[in-house]
Design a protein around this motif. Structure first.
Motif, short mmCIF file in Angstrom:
data_model
loop_
_atom_site.label_atom_id
_atom_site.label_comp_id
_atom_site.label_asym_id
_atom_site.label_seq_id
_atom_site.Cartn_x
_atom_site.Cartn_y
_atom_site.Cartn_z
N LYS A 39 -2.19 2.54 10.77
CA LYS A 39 -2.84 3.78 11.19
C LYS A 39 -2.52 4.08 12.65
O LYS A 39 -2.16 5.20 13.00
N ASN A 75 5.87 9.37 2.31
CA ASN A 75 5.09 8.19 1.96
C ASN A 75 5.38 7.78 0.51
O ASN A 75 4.98 8.46 -0.42
N TYR A 83 2.75 0.60 1.24
CA TYR A 83 2.56 0.08 -0.13
C TYR A 83 3.85 -0.49 -0.72
O TYR A 83 3.96 -0.66 -1.95
N ARG A 119 -6.01 -5.78 11.09
CA ARG A 119 -5.54 -4.63 11.86
C ARG A 119 -4.18 -4.88 12.51
O ARG A 119 -4.06 -4.96 13.73
#
Ligand code: PMP
Ligand code: GLU
Length: 401
Positions: free
Chosen positions: A101, A171, A207, A245
């Motif tokens: 992110k 993506n 992913y 993270r």
């Protein structure tokens, strides 16, 4: 609130996190909520990674790490990119961040000027459009519905590019649809991108390892566009390490330096312990780790179960996704219907709130992903819960008139 900045006021709360929060609150109040809103593996981090973190503490890796990440972690990321994606990067092209992110936010802030256009194939992951808003950019949506298995074509891409286009958000495997672009589709997109030298591409590959049919390919592997593609990846999904993270970007050196500068002013280097643990994760492909292999095959079984159960519900259109851990059925057959109390469910948001109250199943409305005809089911939970959730959703939908 008028004392807050326009920036804060204009930003939406992340819909995925908001639904997860609501579901947590209702559970705490004693409701029997099945949470299919959260997009994170329900598996634990493998032992060899946890052991490395414990070792790092004992070895006193407790000081500020370099802003762009430890050199040996960036070297391990380069080895991974070569091993899995046949991509050649040097450690100074990698910036380690606090999750994929932050790597995405850094990259968008490093590239997009106010008013510049960012192409956003829909459905897209919720945070993309809000990050673009923070940078002052303008999201330009390219629609990909269930008919095209949620994938855009090369001609759609070509038609959307203007002299003011800066960036394409790409993506695959996709959140929320689970769509995976195949080699021919990627090659066609790369062909279009190669003709427009002012266009940069963020390839979000978080992913990569959760894929059931076909093979993951990186857009950065097309030499003609390699320098203009920024690969975003991390350990959250493939190694069940969401809470650690840790994500990263791989890009040309100029972009890497800009990202480094931005990160250095906002957060500095990500957690030292997470970085040390990520080194051992990077050096093992998840296929070589029993727990991770098991995770992917379990996801596949759950996908098959959820898709079969949703296909039994009259009116739902359900694509069989090739990757990630989401199913994104089209629910238009139920939009505009009325509840037993006479309330009209006009939108996907209304339908999700109804399902939360009536079926006690937490889902995420498609409109937050730029598609208001679908809703997202995350199947990162047990088969029992998936079956019970599908049963409840079916019963609740059957009550609508
Ligand atoms: N990109 C996509 C498509 C995602 O689904 C997520 C997970 N929410 C992220 C990026 C962010 O991943 P991370 O947990 O590493 O910040
Ligand atoms: N990837 C997850 C999701 O889409 C995590 C939540 C978030 O960060 O948005 O649900």
């Amino acid at each position: 609130m008028n004392y807050l900045s326009d920036r804060a006021n204009q930003l939406s709360e992340s819909a995925t996190l908001a639904m997860t929060r609501l579901s947590r609150e209702l559970t705490q109040q004693g409701f029997d909520i099945i949470n299919l809103s959260i997009g994170e593996p329900d598996f634990d981090t493998p032992g060899f990674v946890k052991d490395e973190a414990k070792l790092a503490l004992d070895q006193n890796f407790t000081h500020y790490p370099p802003v762009n990440g430890y050199q040996d972690l960036r070297e391990a990321i380069c080895r991974k990119l070569l091993r899995d994606n046949q991509l050649n990067y040097k450690p100074n092209q990698i910036v380690v961040s606090t999750g994929a992110k932050q790597a995405l936010a850094n990259t968008i802030l490093a590239l997009v000027n106010p008013g510049e256009e960012v192409l956003m194939p829909t459905p897209y992951w919720v945070s993309y459009s809000e990050m673009v808003k923070l940078a002052g950019g303008k999201s330009v949506l390219i629609d990909a519905g269930i008919e095209t298995r949620f994938k855009i074509t090369a001609s759609q891409l070509e038609a959307a590019i203007t002299p003011n286009t800066k960036l394409l958000m790409f993506n695959s495997p996709n959140n929320p649809s689970g769509a995976v672009y195949n080699h021919d589709e990627m090659e066609a997109l790369a062909g279009v991108i190669s003709k427009h030298p002012h266009l940069y591409v963020i390839a979000d590959e978080i992913y990569e390892y959760i894929i059931f049919n076909g093979k993951h390919e990186s857009l950065a592997s097309y030499p003609a566009i390699h320098d203009r593609v920024i690969v975003i990846n991390g350990v959250s999904k493939g190694y069940a390490m969401t809470g650690w993270r840790l994500g990263y970007s791989a890009s040309n050196c100029d972009i890497a330096q800009a990202i480094n500068k931005i990160q250095g002013q906002i957060t500095s280097g990500t957690c030292s312990i997470a970085q040390r643990a990520a080194i051992v994760a990077m050096d093992r492909h998840p296929d070589e780790v029993d727990e991770m292999k098991q995770m992917v095959s379990t996801f596949k079984e759950r996908r098959d179960l959820l898709v079969a159960l949703l296909r039994e519900i009259p009116g739902l259109k359900v694509d069989l996704p090739d990757g990630a851990f989401y199913v994104f059925p089209d629910v238009t057959a139920y939009l505009g219907k009325k509840t037993a109390d006479g309330l009209t469910l006009a939108t996907d948001d209304d339908l999700c709130m109804y399902l939360l109250k009536e079926a006690q199943v937490a889902l995420v409305p498609g409109s937050s992903f730029g598609n208001n005809q679908c809703i997202r089911f995350s199947y990162a939970t047990s088969s029992e819960k998936i079956a019970e959730a599908a049963r409840r959703v079916k019963a609740a939908l059957q009550k609508l008139v």
